[in-house]
Structure formats: structure tokens, C-alpha cells
Design an enzyme around this catalytic site. Structure first.
Site, PDB file in Angstrom:
ATOM      1  N   PRO A 193      71.817  24.619  28.386  1.00  0.00           N
ATOM      2  CA  PRO A 193      71.168  25.519  27.425  1.00  0.00           C
ATOM      3  C   PRO A 193      71.789  26.906  27.468  1.00  0.00           C
ATOM      4  O   PRO A 193      71.841  27.540  28.525  1.00  0.00           O
ATOM      5  CB  PRO A 193      69.718  25.566  27.922  1.00  0.00           C
ATOM      6  CG  PRO A 193      69.811  25.287  29.395  1.00  0.00           C
ATOM      7  CD  PRO A 193      70.968  24.335  29.549  1.00  0.00           C
ATOM      8  N   SER A 195      68.374  25.906  24.123  1.00  0.00           N
ATOM      9  CA  SER A 195      67.720  27.069  24.738  1.00  0.00           C
ATOM     10  C   SER A 195      66.473  27.472  23.967  1.00  0.00           C
ATOM     11  O   SER A 195      66.426  27.369  22.739  1.00  0.00           O
ATOM     12  CB  SER A 195      68.713  28.244  24.751  1.00  0.00           C
ATOM     13  OG  SER A 195      68.042  29.444  25.063  1.00  0.00           O
ATOM     14  N   TYR A 223      61.593  29.054  28.496  1.00  0.00           N
ATOM     15  CA  TYR A 223      61.228  30.286  29.184  1.00  0.00           C
ATOM     16  C   TYR A 223      59.732  30.477  28.974  1.00  0.00           C
ATOM     17  O   TYR A 223      59.241  30.310  27.843  1.00  0.00           O
ATOM     18  CB  TYR A 223      61.974  31.485  28.594  1.00  0.00           C
ATOM     19  CG  TYR A 223      63.409  31.605  29.058  1.00  0.00           C
ATOM     20  CD1 TYR A 223      63.730  31.588  30.416  1.00  0.00           C
ATOM     21  CD2 TYR A 223      64.444  31.758  28.141  1.00  0.00           C
ATOM     22  CE1 TYR A 223      65.044  31.716  30.842  1.00  0.00           C
ATOM     23  CE2 TYR A 223      65.764  31.883  28.565  1.00  0.00           C
ATOM     24  CZ  TYR A 223      66.049  31.865  29.915  1.00  0.00           C
ATOM     25  OH  TYR A 223      67.355  31.990  30.350  1.00  0.00           O
ATOM     26  N   THR A 281      63.241  26.777  33.208  1.00  0.00           N
ATOM     27  CA  THR A 281      64.173  27.663  33.917  1.00  0.00           C
ATOM     28  C   THR A 281      63.390  28.588  34.842  1.00  0.00           C
ATOM     29  O   THR A 281      62.477  29.292  34.405  1.00  0.00           O
ATOM     30  CB  THR A 281      65.012  28.475  32.910  1.00  0.00           C
ATOM     31  OG1 THR A 281      65.778  27.539  32.146  1.00  0.00           O
ATOM     32  CG2 THR A 281      65.941  29.446  33.608  1.00  0.00           C
ATOM     33  N   LYS A 302      65.086  23.966  36.499  1.00  0.00           N
ATOM     34  CA  LYS A 302      66.475  24.451  36.467  1.00  0.00           C
ATOM     35  C   LYS A 302      66.598  25.801  37.160  1.00  0.00           C
ATOM     36  O   LYS A 302      65.857  26.741  36.828  1.00  0.00           O
ATOM     37  CB  LYS A 302      66.920  24.594  35.008  1.00  0.00           C
ATOM     38  CG  LYS A 302      68.296  25.238  34.819  1.00  0.00           C
ATOM     39  CD  LYS A 302      68.731  25.193  33.371  1.00  0.00           C
ATOM     40  CE  LYS A 302      70.112  25.791  33.153  1.00  0.00           C
ATOM     41  NZ  LYS A 302      70.131  27.241  33.120  1.00  0.00           N
ATOM     42  N   HIS A 320      72.410  29.850  37.072  1.00  0.00           N
ATOM     43  CA  HIS A 320      72.435  30.439  35.732  1.00  0.00           C
ATOM     44  C   HIS A 320      73.848  30.937  35.376  1.00  0.00           C
ATOM     45  O   HIS A 320      74.016  31.956  34.712  1.00  0.00           O
ATOM     46  CB  HIS A 320      71.428  31.600  35.668  1.00  0.00           C
ATOM     47  CG  HIS A 320      70.736  31.765  34.354  1.00  0.00           C
ATOM     48  ND1 HIS A 320      69.408  31.488  34.174  1.00  0.00           N
ATOM     49  CD2 HIS A 320      71.173  32.195  33.146  1.00  0.00           C
ATOM     50  CE1 HIS A 320      69.051  31.761  32.918  1.00  0.00           C
ATOM     51  NE2 HIS A 320      70.117  32.178  32.270  1.00  0.00           N
TER      52      HIS A 320
HETATM   53  C1  LIG Z   1      75.796  32.985  27.130  1.00  0.00           C
HETATM   54  C2  LIG Z   1      74.882  32.228  28.030  1.00  0.00           C
HETATM   55  C3  LIG Z   1      73.548  32.104  27.695  1.00  0.00           C
HETATM   56  C4  LIG Z   1      72.686  31.383  28.513  1.00  0.00           C
HETATM   57  N1  LIG Z   1      71.386  31.205  28.110  1.00  0.00           N
HETATM   58  C5  LIG Z   1      70.562  30.454  28.866  1.00  0.00           C
HETATM   59  C6  LIG Z   1      69.236  30.191  28.419  1.00  0.00           C
HETATM   60  O1  LIG Z   1      68.824  30.620  27.362  1.00  0.00           O
HETATM   61  N2  LIG Z   1      68.447  29.450  29.232  1.00  0.00           N
HETATM   62  C7  LIG Z   1      68.881  28.931  30.424  1.00  0.00           C
HETATM   63  O2  LIG Z   1      68.133  28.259  31.124  1.00  0.00           O
HETATM   64  N3  LIG Z   1      70.148  29.157  30.853  1.00  0.00           N
HETATM   65  C8  LIG Z   1      70.991  29.890  30.099  1.00  0.00           C
HETATM   66  N4  LIG Z   1      72.269  30.078  30.522  1.00  0.00           N
HETATM   67  C9  LIG Z   1      72.756  29.412  31.752  1.00  0.00           C
HETATM   68  C10 LIG Z   1      73.330  28.030  31.448  1.00  0.00           C
HETATM   69  O3  LIG Z   1      72.310  27.121  31.111  1.00  0.00           O
HETATM   70  C11 LIG Z   1      74.085  27.439  32.635  1.00  0.00           C
HETATM   71  O4  LIG Z   1      73.259  27.485  33.776  1.00  0.00           O
HETATM   72  C12 LIG Z   1      75.401  28.126  32.938  1.00  0.00           C
HETATM   73  O5  LIG Z   1      76.001  28.629  31.778  1.00  0.00           O
HETATM   74  C13 LIG Z   1      76.339  27.118  33.593  1.00  0.00           C
HETATM   75  O6  LIG Z   1      77.499  27.734  33.996  1.00  0.00           O
HETATM   76  P1  LIG Z   1      78.901  27.702  33.192  1.00  0.00           P
HETATM   77  O7  LIG Z   1      78.731  28.600  32.016  1.00  0.00           O
HETATM   78  O8  LIG Z   1      79.820  28.230  34.222  1.00  0.00           O
HETATM   79  O9  LIG Z   1      79.194  26.269  32.783  1.00  0.00           O
HETATM   80  C14 LIG Z   1      73.166  30.807  29.718  1.00  0.00           C
HETATM   81  C15 LIG Z   1      74.505  30.960  30.068  1.00  0.00           C
HETATM   82  C16 LIG Z   1      75.354  31.651  29.245  1.00  0.00           C
HETATM   83  C17 LIG Z   1      76.806  31.745  29.623  1.00  0.00           C
END
Ligand SMILES: Cc1cc2nc3c(=O)[nH]c(=O)nc-3n(C[C@H](O)[C@H](O)[C@H](O)COP(=O)(O)O)c2cc1C
Length: 366
Positions: free
Chosen positions: A80, A109, A138, A164, A241, A265
Site C-alpha cells: 500500500p 492505501s 489507518y 498499519t 503491518k 514502512h
Molecule cells: C510513497 C509511499 C507511500 C506509502 N504509503 C503508505 C500507506 O499509505 N500506508 C501504509 O501502510 N504504508 C505506506 N507506505 C509503506 C509501504 O507500504 C511499504 O511498507 C514500503 O514502501 C516498502 O518498502 P519499499 O518501498 O522499499 O518496497 C508507503 C511507502 C511509500 C514509499
């Protein structure tokens, strides 16, 4: 083939950087503070040697598996990530179609620019023989609005709720503070846009408007008892998560979670938290098959997926690379990212003597 002839995801990120506004690129790419965890997430996978087996018949391989009971064509899911319309006009619809076409799960997300109903409708999910969309949650201070959102996701056909738990406040991402990150005019948190001002992340702060949104709207009192609360308002399986400790993974089991996602995250919350590759094995051992263990953070090569499976993960989730695919090629770009991972995992399994995902056992990583 990745967009514009990129050979790998590093090259694709460079192309995406040229396409995106500086504010959007920094929002996607950045991590918290010194970005130590952001870098370590990637580096720690690469440090795990793969002790390949020889003289195994690998003439046919099978990458398929199941996650929370849903068949997927490969153990690679879409993590997400917020605000896909910063990357391309079709936003989350493009992502959902790409994931469905590749036979895998997209986790949507809470902070999407497209309503959960529209995203679920775009793939039709299990009714069309495709994997479900999962919904990442969230928890807002406004619990009634949160419960209503969960009910909408369930009614729309989501296959799981991903809670999360690593974001009681938003990690301080200094690049976003510098850029005064906010959503451009016309983009909103669509899932909440009907509820007073919960949809609004426009410019309202001289720092990151998303950080201000979190501080005002999301519930920092969230605790283990709220997992029971969440289970009381939905029949869907709940995945927790943001776990980096074996004892927290055991607590998730005790509180009825169906899965844990080992995640920091993407290095965007507590800088200095461990790289997920370094904690996955102990967490999988602690859970001992009672619930599924998934992992994300820094997975950039098919060999990283193989390492994660060997350490006990059922599947991995991919965050930023999907955004680079969307930015450079929309739906086709996101699809190409997933098929590149599929190709690389297939090759890694072939070279490692693993005809199927169950052959990725702990001895492969020493
Ligand atoms: C731009 C961005 C937005 C994200 N938004 C959310 C979110 O809305 N909810 C959430 O649980 N994790 C969010 N994450 C974390 C991702 O779910 C994930 O844990 C993480 O991106 C994994 O690492 P990677 O980008 O190195 O593959 C976000 C990550 C990024 C890069």
C-alpha cells in the site's frame, strides 16, 4: 520490458525522477531523517548469500502460491502506497489493473486518490477469477468514520484489512518538510472526502501537510486492544503491518491476526529501525506457521524475493518500484515492474535449484 528500455529498477527510478515533479519524486523516494533504514533495507538483502543447490531438475518451475487463502501467480504483492495520482492520471485504477493482470494482490492505501469501491470494481477480484484487493487501514481519531470505511471496503469486495501499526505519528521526512509537501489542487484522500475535512491534504502547513494531517486526524492511542475492536467490526482477515520484533509478532497471533507484515514502512517512520531482512527469520521462527508472515522493504531483485521466502516469508510486497512504473508508463509500467520481478524470481529459483516456492528453505540463506 520496463518502460524506456530501463534494464532494472534502479534505472527505472532515474527515469521516474525525470517525469515526476520534484515534490512528488521526493515524497515517493524519501525516508525519515538520515534515511539510514531506507538504505539498509536494500543493502541487507544483498548481504545474504544464496547457497544454491546443483543438479536439481529445474526444467519446469512453479512460482504460484496462496496468500490468506487467495491463489496468486507469484509471491510478489503490491504494497500500500498513498497518492498514485501524483504518478499518473489513472492513479490507483492503473495499479489495480496491473496487479490483476499479473495475477496478484494489490493492497490499496487508505490514503488513495481513488475510492475503494472504484478500485475493487476495476479488477472484479475473485468473482472474475482474479486475486482480491486488500485494504490498508489507518485508524482515525473518529472511530465511527473508521468503522464506516472498513465496512465500505468489505462491501466493495476487499479480501483483507491490513492494519498499519507503525505510524502513530508520521515519521519526519525532511525532504517533504523542505518541499512543503501537499496534494496539488484536485487531488484528495478520496476514501474520506465525504467526511468533513478528512479528505483534505492540500497546503495548510509550512512543513509537510501530510504530517499535519496525521497529527490532527489519526489516532496515536491505537493499541493491541484495537485489533480486537477491528475484528469486531469486520469479518475480513486482519493483517498487522509494521512488525519488526518477534514478541510483537507473537502478540499479533494472540490477538487473532491472520498475518503479520514485517515492515518498517520503507524506512519512512523510525529511522534506525532494523532492516526487514535482518528480523524476518526470527519473526518467522516466533510465529512458527501459526499465521502467515509477509515482508516488505527494499525488495528490488527477484533474488531478494527468494531470500525472503527462504527466511520464512509467504510473500513479499513491493512499494516504490511500482510507483516508478506508474510514473514512467502508467498501468503498463506497473505491470512491467511486476513482470520483471517475476522474470528475476524465476531465474533466481532456476539457478538456486528451487523448482517451486516450497523449495526455498532456510538452508538457502545459510
Ligand atoms: C510513497 C509511499 C507511500 C506509502 N504509503 C503508505 C500507506 O499509505 N500506508 C501504509 O501502510 N504504508 C505506506 N507506505 C509503506 C509501504 O507500504 C511499504 O511498507 C514500503 O514502501 C516498502 O518498502 P519499499 O518501498 O522499499 O518496497 C508507503 C511507502 C511509500 C514509499
Amino acid at each position: 520490458m520496463l518502460p524506456s528500455g530501463a534494464l532494472n529498477l534502479r534505472e527505472l527510478e532515474e527515469l521516474a525522477r525525470e517525469k515526476l515533479s520534484p515534490m512528488a519524486y521526493a515524497y515517493y523516494a524519501s525516508g525519515a531523517l538520515e534515511e539510514v533504514t531506507l538504505r539498509e533495507n536494500v543493502a541487507a538483502w544483498a548481504r545474504l548469500p544464496l547457497h544454491y543447490r546443483v543438479l536439481v531438475d529445474v526444467s519446469e518451475r512453479d512460482l504460484s502460491t496462496t496468500v490468506l487463502g487467495a491463489p496468486v501467480s507469484m509471491p510478489i504483492l503490491v504494497a500500500p502506497t498513498a497518492f498514485h495520482k501524483l504518478a499518473c492520471e489513472a492513479g490507483e485504477l492503473a495499479t489495480a489493473r496491473a496487479a490483476a493482470a499479473e495475477g496478484t494482490v494489490m493492497c490499496l492505501s487508505s490514503l488513495s486518490n481513488t475510492r475503494v469501491e472504484d478500485v475493487c470494481a476495476a479488477t472484479a477480484g475473485p468473482a472474475a477469477g482474479r486475486p482480491p484487493v486488500w485494504f490498508q487501514l489507518y485508524v482515525y481519531r473518529d472511530r465511527a468514520a473508521t468503522a464506516a470505511l472498513v465496512a465500505r471496503a468489505e462491501a466493495a469486495g476487499a479480501g483483507a484489512i491490513v492494519l498499519t501499526v507503525d505510524a502513530p505519528v508520521l515519521g519526519r521526512r525532511e525532504r517533504d518538510v523542505r518541499n512543503e509537501f501537499h496534494l496539488p489542487d484536485g487531488l484528495r484522500v478520496e476514501n474520506m472526502s465525504a467526511v468533513s475535512d478528512l479528505g483534505d491534504v492540500s497546503l495548510r502547513s509550512s512543513a509537510s501537510s501530510l504530517a499535519a494531517y496525521f497529527a490532527e486526524k489519526l489516532d496515536p492511542s491505537l493499541s493491541w486492544k484495537d485489533v480486537a475492536w477491528l475484528r469486531s467490526v469486520t469479518r475480513l482477515p486482519v493483517a498487522v503491518k509494521g512488525i519488526v520484533r518477534p514478541d510483537d509478532a507473537r502478540r499479533a497471533v494472540d490477538h487473532g491476526a491472520a498475518a503479520v507484515i514485517v515492515s518498517n514502512h520503507g524506512g519512512r517512520q523510525l529511522d534506525g529501525s532494523p532492516a526487514t531482512a535482518t528480523v524476518l527469520g526470527p519473526i518467522a521462527d516466533a510465529v512458527r506457521g501459526r499465521i502467515e508472515v509477509l515482508v516488505d522493504g527494499g525488495v528490488r531483485r527477484g533474488a531478494d524475493v527468494l531470500r525472503a521466502l527462504s527466511l520464512g516469508a509467504r510473500a513479499v510486497l513491493i512499494g516504490r518500484p511500482i510507483l516508478w512504473g506508474l510514473a514512467t508508463g502508467g498501468e503498463d509500467g506497473a505491470r512491467a515492474v511486476l513482470s520483471t520481478f517475476r522474470f528475476e524470481l524465476d531465474q533466481a529459483m532456476t539457478l538456486a535449484g528451487c523448482p517451486s516456492v516450497v523449495d526455498a528453505t532456510r538452508d538457502l540463506v545459510g
